[in-house]
Write a protein that holds these residues in place. Structure first.
Motif, mmCIF file in Angstrom:
data_model
loop_
_atom_site.group_PDB
_atom_site.id
_atom_site.type_symbol
_atom_site.label_atom_id
_atom_site.label_comp_id
_atom_site.label_asym_id
_atom_site.label_seq_id
_atom_site.Cartn_x
_atom_site.Cartn_y
_atom_site.Cartn_z
ATOM 1 N N GLU A 266 60.445 -63.177 104.001
ATOM 2 C CA GLU A 266 60.029 -63.835 102.800
ATOM 3 C C GLU A 266 59.756 -62.809 101.620
ATOM 4 O O GLU A 266 59.739 -63.248 100.394
ATOM 5 N N ASN A 267 59.763 -61.466 101.987
ATOM 6 C CA ASN A 267 59.543 -60.526 100.973
ATOM 7 C C ASN A 267 60.715 -60.018 100.365
ATOM 8 O O ASN A 267 61.466 -59.072 100.608
ATOM 9 N N THR A 268 61.308 -60.873 99.703
ATOM 10 C CA THR A 268 62.649 -60.666 98.663
ATOM 11 C C THR A 268 62.444 -59.048 97.828
ATOM 12 O O THR A 268 63.471 -58.636 97.667
ATOM 13 N N ALA A 269 61.316 -58.992 97.488
ATOM 14 C CA ALA A 269 60.935 -57.609 96.540
ATOM 15 C C ALA A 269 61.492 -56.422 97.570
ATOM 16 O O ALA A 269 61.657 -55.436 96.824
ATOM 17 N N GLY A 270 61.031 -56.611 98.868
ATOM 18 C CA GLY A 270 61.411 -55.397 99.565
ATOM 19 C C GLY A 270 62.533 -55.504 100.568
ATOM 20 O O GLY A 270 62.537 -54.997 101.444
ATOM 21 N N ASN A 271 63.434 -56.337 100.289
ATOM 22 C CA ASN A 271 64.725 -56.488 101.071
ATOM 23 C C ASN A 271 64.280 -56.777 102.499
ATOM 24 O O ASN A 271 64.978 -56.326 103.474
ATOM 25 N N GLY A 272 63.551 -57.938 102.633
ATOM 26 C CA GLY A 272 63.045 -58.396 104.057
ATOM 27 C C GLY A 272 62.173 -57.436 104.641
ATOM 28 O O GLY A 272 61.998 -57.677 106.048
ATOM 29 N N VAL A 273 61.453 -56.450 104.254
ATOM 30 C CA VAL A 273 60.592 -55.671 105.233
ATOM 31 C C VAL A 273 59.288 -55.698 104.256
ATOM 32 O O VAL A 273 59.127 -55.970 103.185
ATOM 33 N N VAL A 274 58.303 -55.118 104.971
ATOM 34 C CA VAL A 274 56.763 -55.295 104.479
ATOM 35 C C VAL A 274 56.804 -54.054 103.515
ATOM 36 O O VAL A 274 57.271 -52.932 103.632
ATOM 37 N N THR A 275 56.303 -54.330 102.120
ATOM 38 C CA THR A 275 56.043 -53.449 100.976
ATOM 39 C C THR A 275 54.893 -53.649 100.530
ATOM 40 O O THR A 275 53.763 -54.552 100.863
ATOM 41 N N ALA A 276 54.662 -52.762 99.596
ATOM 42 C CA ALA A 276 53.041 -52.804 99.003
ATOM 43 C C ALA A 276 53.192 -52.456 97.414
ATOM 44 O O ALA A 276 53.889 -51.950 96.885
ATOM 45 N N SER A 277 52.046 -53.136 96.571
ATOM 46 C CA SER A 277 51.983 -53.042 95.478
ATOM 47 C C SER A 277 50.603 -51.912 95.397
ATOM 48 O O SER A 277 49.564 -52.168 96.067
ATOM 49 N N VAL A 278 50.886 -50.881 94.692
ATOM 50 C CA VAL A 278 49.973 -49.678 94.824
ATOM 51 C C VAL A 278 49.517 -49.557 93.404
ATOM 52 O O VAL A 278 50.109 -49.404 92.509
ATOM 53 N N GLY A 279 48.033 -49.442 93.357
ATOM 54 C CA GLY A 279 47.540 -49.043 92.050
ATOM 55 C C GLY A 279 46.777 -47.887 92.252
ATOM 56 O O GLY A 279 45.894 -47.639 93.103
#
Length: 325
Positions: A266-279
């Motif tokens: 469901e994470n389309t922003a990461g091409n189907g793998v777990v990603t993170a928003s980093v600040g």
């Protein structure tokens, strides 16, 4: 045990009479270490339990009495006890009664509850100090384990939010005093709720553990603090780390988490793998006397994470060169 000169079996009443009790034997059998020391520092009695606690025989302990107390940080009771054992104790000064760390022949420090009494003769004139040591090492070990349990996230082994905030306040105070850089990185996993719904709690826990391991590998310095501060949020505090360092580590974490390849369709922003928003936020105090709260740095990092998520996630946002004035 000697109860008296009468060989007949003593009655219950006789057993309670002090004259029928061999107090020296009771002391030798006890676990409480006792040191009787004159006002001039001359040892008059050292109980057998003292050797068991500190590792030195009575003869050798005489040479180590003045070094027994650990004086690494200011401690009134420790200082008073050191004076007594060194032969410079003041009969009119307060008597030390505290839990103290003491040196031993075994190498490691030993924890003991120390109680001191001033002995006086029949005329009321003080002539010696009686120092009692009761081992509390096991209690301190349990307290340490309990303290660690209350500060650690049980799933990942990282510090929890409470411990992280305590560490942030502590390091911020040091930064204010030394006028050094402090960096804070926030990592929020994208679409983590979708991963839980799709694969279940077990997969979610595995994901969090693997991300936590990545942070552990990154926080290598003794002062670095890695923590799990929310369900799918991690924080990394980097004391004495400037803007470029914070920016580099943030970019590394962003890529390292994606490279784990943990499925999250469901994470389309990461091409189907777990990603993170980093600040990432970095601050340095340049003006003497500044007293901003550590919330200043925390808010800046959280705002960067919010911006990254608002822009679709799977990216790094930084708020660098913030100067606390």
């Amino acid at each position: 045990m000697v109860l008296g000169s009468n060989r007949d079996t003593p009655s219950g009443t006789d057993l309670l009479r002090p004259s029928n009790i061999d107090f020296e034997t009771l002391v030798k059998l006890g676990n409480e270490a006792i040191v009787l020391i004159g006002l001039d520092g001359t040892p008059a009695f050292i109980s057998p339990a003292t050797e068991r606690m500190f590792g030195w025989s009575a003869d050798k302990l005489v040479d180590h009495l003045s070094d027994l107390v650990y004086l690494a940080s200011p401690n009134t009771d420790a200082d008073l006890l050191h004076r007594i054992l060194s032969g410079s104790g003041d009969a009119d000064a307060p008597l030390p009664h505290a839990d103290l760390q003491l040196r031993s022949a075994f190498g490691p420090m030993v924890w003991a509850e120390v109680t001191t009494h001033l002995l006086e003769d029949a005329a009321g004139k003080p002539y010696a100090f009686a120092v009692y040591f009761r081992s509390i090492s096991k209690r301190k070990e349990l307290e340490s384990l309990l303290d660690a349990a209350t500060q650690t996230d049980p799933l990942t082994g990282l510090l929890n939010r409470r411990a992280f905030e305590d560490g942030l306040k502590r390091e911020w105070a040091i930064a204010l005093r030394e006028k050094t850089h402090t960096s804070l990185i926030k990592v929020s996993l994208d679409r983590f709720e979708a991963l839980v719904e799709r694969f279940g709690p077990s997969a979610a826990e595995d994901c969090l553990t693997r991300v936590a391991d990545t942070l552990k590998e990154t926080a290598r310095r003794p002062a670095d603090i890695a923590a799990r501060t929310a369900t799918a949020e991690f924080s990394l505090l980097l004391p004495r780390t400037h803007e470029m360092g914070a920016e580099t580590i943030s970019a590394y974490l962003h890529l390292a988490i994606q490279d784990l390849g943990i499925p999250n369709p469901e994470n389309t922003a990461g091409n189907g793998v777990v990603t993170a928003s980093v600040g990432a936020a970095c601050a340095v105090v340049e003006q003497t006397g500044v007293s901003e709260s550590s919330e200043f740095l925390l808010a800046a990092a959280e705002n960067c994470v919010f911006q990254a998520r608002q822009e679709g996630g799977n990216r790094v946002k930084t708020s660098l060169s913030h100067l606390a004035r």
